[in-house]
Design an enzyme around this catalytic site. Structure first.
Site, PDB file in Angstrom:
ATOM      1  N   ASP A   1       1.564  -9.571  19.348  1.00  0.00           N
ATOM      2  CA  ASP A   1       0.902  -9.716  20.651  1.00  0.00           C
ATOM      3  C   ASP A   1      -0.452 -10.356  20.366  1.00  0.00           C
ATOM      4  O   ASP A   1      -0.882 -10.452  19.215  1.00  0.00           O
ATOM      5  CB  ASP A   1       0.735  -8.347  21.328  1.00  0.00           C
ATOM      6  N   SER A   2      -1.151 -10.731  21.427  1.00  0.00           N
ATOM      7  CA  SER A   2      -2.492 -11.288  21.254  1.00  0.00           C
ATOM      8  C   SER A   2      -3.479 -10.216  20.768  1.00  0.00           C
ATOM      9  O   SER A   2      -4.525 -10.543  20.236  1.00  0.00           O
ATOM     10  CB  SER A   2      -2.981 -11.865  22.581  1.00  0.00           C
TER      11      SER A   2
ATOM     12  N   TYR B   1      -4.941 -14.505  25.091  1.00  0.00           N
ATOM     13  CA  TYR B   1      -4.068 -15.668  25.227  1.00  0.00           C
ATOM     14  C   TYR B   1      -4.020 -16.129  26.696  1.00  0.00           C
ATOM     15  O   TYR B   1      -3.660 -17.255  26.990  1.00  0.00           O
ATOM     16  CB  TYR B   1      -2.641 -15.325  24.791  1.00  0.00           C
ATOM     17  N   GLY B   2      -4.348 -15.194  27.607  1.00  0.00           N
ATOM     18  CA  GLY B   2      -4.136 -15.426  29.035  1.00  0.00           C
ATOM     19  C   GLY B   2      -4.902 -16.584  29.637  1.00  0.00           C
ATOM     20  O   GLY B   2      -4.574 -17.040  30.736  1.00  0.00           O
TER      21      GLY B   2
ATOM     22  N   CYS C   1       4.242 -10.094  23.816  1.00  0.00           N
ATOM     23  CA  CYS C   1       3.188 -10.640  24.682  1.00  0.00           C
ATOM     24  C   CYS C   1       3.839 -11.521  25.748  1.00  0.00           C
ATOM     25  O   CYS C   1       4.580 -12.453  25.418  1.00  0.00           O
ATOM     26  CB  CYS C   1       2.239 -11.474  23.827  1.00  0.00           C
TER      27      CYS C   1
ATOM     28  N   THR D   1       2.450 -13.668  27.770  1.00  0.00           N
ATOM     29  CA  THR D   1       1.923 -15.032  27.780  1.00  0.00           C
ATOM     30  C   THR D   1       2.602 -15.859  26.674  1.00  0.00           C
ATOM     31  O   THR D   1       2.999 -17.008  26.900  1.00  0.00           O
ATOM     32  CB  THR D   1       0.394 -15.019  27.609  1.00  0.00           C
TER      33      THR D   1
ATOM     34  N   GLU E   1      -8.881  -2.836  28.802  1.00  0.00           N
ATOM     35  CA  GLU E   1      -9.450  -2.770  27.440  1.00  0.00           C
ATOM     36  C   GLU E   1     -10.791  -2.049  27.423  1.00  0.00           C
ATOM     37  O   GLU E   1     -11.169  -1.449  26.424  1.00  0.00           O
ATOM     38  CB  GLU E   1      -9.601  -4.171  26.859  1.00  0.00           C
TER      39      GLU E   1
ATOM     40  N   CYS F   1       2.609  -8.297  32.052  1.00  0.00           N
ATOM     41  CA  CYS F   1       1.503  -8.357  31.096  1.00  0.00           C
ATOM     42  C   CYS F   1       1.467  -7.012  30.382  1.00  0.00           C
ATOM     43  O   CYS F   1       1.687  -5.964  31.017  1.00  0.00           O
ATOM     44  CB  CYS F   1       0.181  -8.618  31.815  1.00  0.00           C
ATOM     45  N   THR F   2       1.187  -7.069  29.093  1.00  0.00           N
ATOM     46  CA  THR F   2       1.216  -5.855  28.266  1.00  0.00           C
ATOM     47  C   THR F   2       0.309  -4.735  28.774  1.00  0.00           C
ATOM     48  O   THR F   2       0.583  -3.564  28.561  1.00  0.00           O
ATOM     49  CB  THR F   2       0.764  -6.210  26.839  1.00  0.00           C
ATOM     50  N   HIS F   3      -0.794  -5.113  29.421  1.00  0.00           N
ATOM     51  CA  HIS F   3      -1.789  -4.102  29.820  1.00  0.00           C
ATOM     52  C   HIS F   3      -1.474  -3.418  31.153  1.00  0.00           C
ATOM     53  O   HIS F   3      -2.022  -2.366  31.456  1.00  0.00           O
ATOM     54  CB  HIS F   3      -3.166  -4.760  29.967  1.00  0.00           C
TER      55      HIS F   3
END
Ligand code: DGL
Length: 264
Positions: free
Chosen positions: A12-13, A44-45, A75, A77, A152, A184-186
Site C-alpha cells: 500500500d502507499s 498516492y491519491g 491500495c 489507488t 491518519e 480507499c484503505t482508510h
C-alpha cells in the site's frame, strides 16, 4: 516454483493497507505475510497515473525479492491504475481490492444507483465507473481527498470529519443511492460517520473481507495454502521511510502489535 510456506506479499502507499491485511489474517490465519508501506511516496491519491504505475512496479519488485507466492495490491489507488499491468507482468497471481469491492457493490444495490468514494486519483482514473457502468448501474463517483489525512491524524470521530463528510456526501442526499463502495484503505475507519449521515438503509461496502475469501479460494485451487505446520505465522513489515512512524501510525489500522518495521 512457489511453495505453500512462501509468504503472501501486500503493498500500500502507507499504513492504510493494514485494513486489508487484518482481513487476510482473519481468513488465512496460517499464512506468512510480508507487508510493504511506501511511506516515502505517500500519498498516492494525488499522484499522476504514470507515477503510480512506476511505484507499483517497484513495490512489486521489492516483494518478489521476498519470494512471495501471491501479491495483494492493498491500495485502491494503485489498483485503479496498475492492477492489470501487474497481473500481466508478474509470474505469480496478483489480486487487488477493485474487483471484489465492485462485485459486492453490484450484489448489494437494489435501486441500481451506487456511489464510489475514493481518492482524487482513483476517481479520475474512471476505473470503478467504467466497470460499474458496464453493469448498467447509475454511478456517483465522489473524490474525498481529506478523509485519509483526517484518519491518519486520528480525527475520525472529530466534528471536523463529520462536517467534511456532510460536504462530500451532499450529492447523495436526495439520490436513490442505496450502496456505497468505500474504495480507499482508510475509509472503513470512518464508516460509522458516513453511515450516520446517510442513514441505516444505505449499505457500505468494504472490499477487504471478500478479497480475503478470493485469496483463500485461489491458493486452495493452486494447492498453495499453507498447511500451518510453521505456526505461528510470520508477519514482516517494511516501510520505504521512517519505520518508527509507520509503527506508531499502524495502531488504529491493525489489531496486533507491530514491534518491528524494517526500512525497505
Ligand atoms: N491507500 C490509498 C488508497 O487506498 C489511500 C492513501 C493515499 O492516498 O495514498 O487509495
Amino acid at each position: 516454483m512457489s511453495q505453500q510456506t512462501d509468504p503472501i506479499g501486500l503493498f500500500d502507499s502507507g499504513v492504510g493497507g493494514l485494513t486489508v491485511m487484518r482481513e487476510i489474517v482473519k481468513s488465512l490465519p496460517h499464512e506468512n505475510l510480508v507487508y510493504l508501506g511506501d511511506t516515502a511516496r505517500l500519498p498516492y491519491g494525488d499522484k499522476s497515473p504514470s507515477a503510480i504505475v512506476q511505484f507499483s512496479l517497484e513495490n512489486a519488485d521489492f516483494l518478489m525479492q521476498q519470494k512471495i507466492k501471491l501479491l495483494i495490491v492493498a491500495c485502491h489507488t494503485a489498483c485503479a491504475h496498475a492492477i492489470e499491468i501487474l497481473q500481466n507482468t508478474l509470474p505469480i497471481p496478483v489480486l487487488g481490492v477493485k474487483s471484489p469491492g465492485s462485485q459486492d457493490l453490484i450484489a448489494a444495490t437494489k435501486t441500481g444507483h451506487v456511489a464510489v468514494l475514493a481518492t482524487a486519483s482513483t476517481i479520475s482514473s474512471g476505473a470503478f465507473q467504467t466497470y460499474l457502468q458496464a453493469q448498467h448501474l447509475q454511478v456517483y463517483p465522489i473524490a474525498c481527498p481529506l478523509f485519509a489525512p483526517l484518519v491518519e491524524e486520528g480525527l475520525q470521530y472529530h466534528p471536523a470529519t463529520k462536517l467534511i463528510a456532510e460536504y462530500y456526501l451532499t450529492p447523495l442526499k436526495d439520490s436513490k443511492v442505496d450502496a456505497i463502495l468505500l474504495a480507499c484503505t482508510h475509509y472503513p475507519l470512518i464508516a460509522p460517520v458516513i453511515q450516520e449521515i446517510l442513514g441505516p438503509a444505505v449499505r457500505l461496502i468494504e472490499p477487504a473481507r471478500s478479497l480475503s475469501l478470493e485469496v483463500l479460494e485461489l491458493l486452495r485451487s493452486q494447492n498453495l495454502l499453507n498447511p500451518g505446520s510453521s505456526y505461528p505465522p510470520e508477519y514482516r513489515f517494511f516501510a520505504t521511510s521512517d519505520p518508527e512512524k509507520f509503527c506508531r501510525a499502524s495502531k488504529i489500522f491493525f489489531p496486533l502489535p507491530i514491534k518491528k518495521v524494517l526500512l525497505a
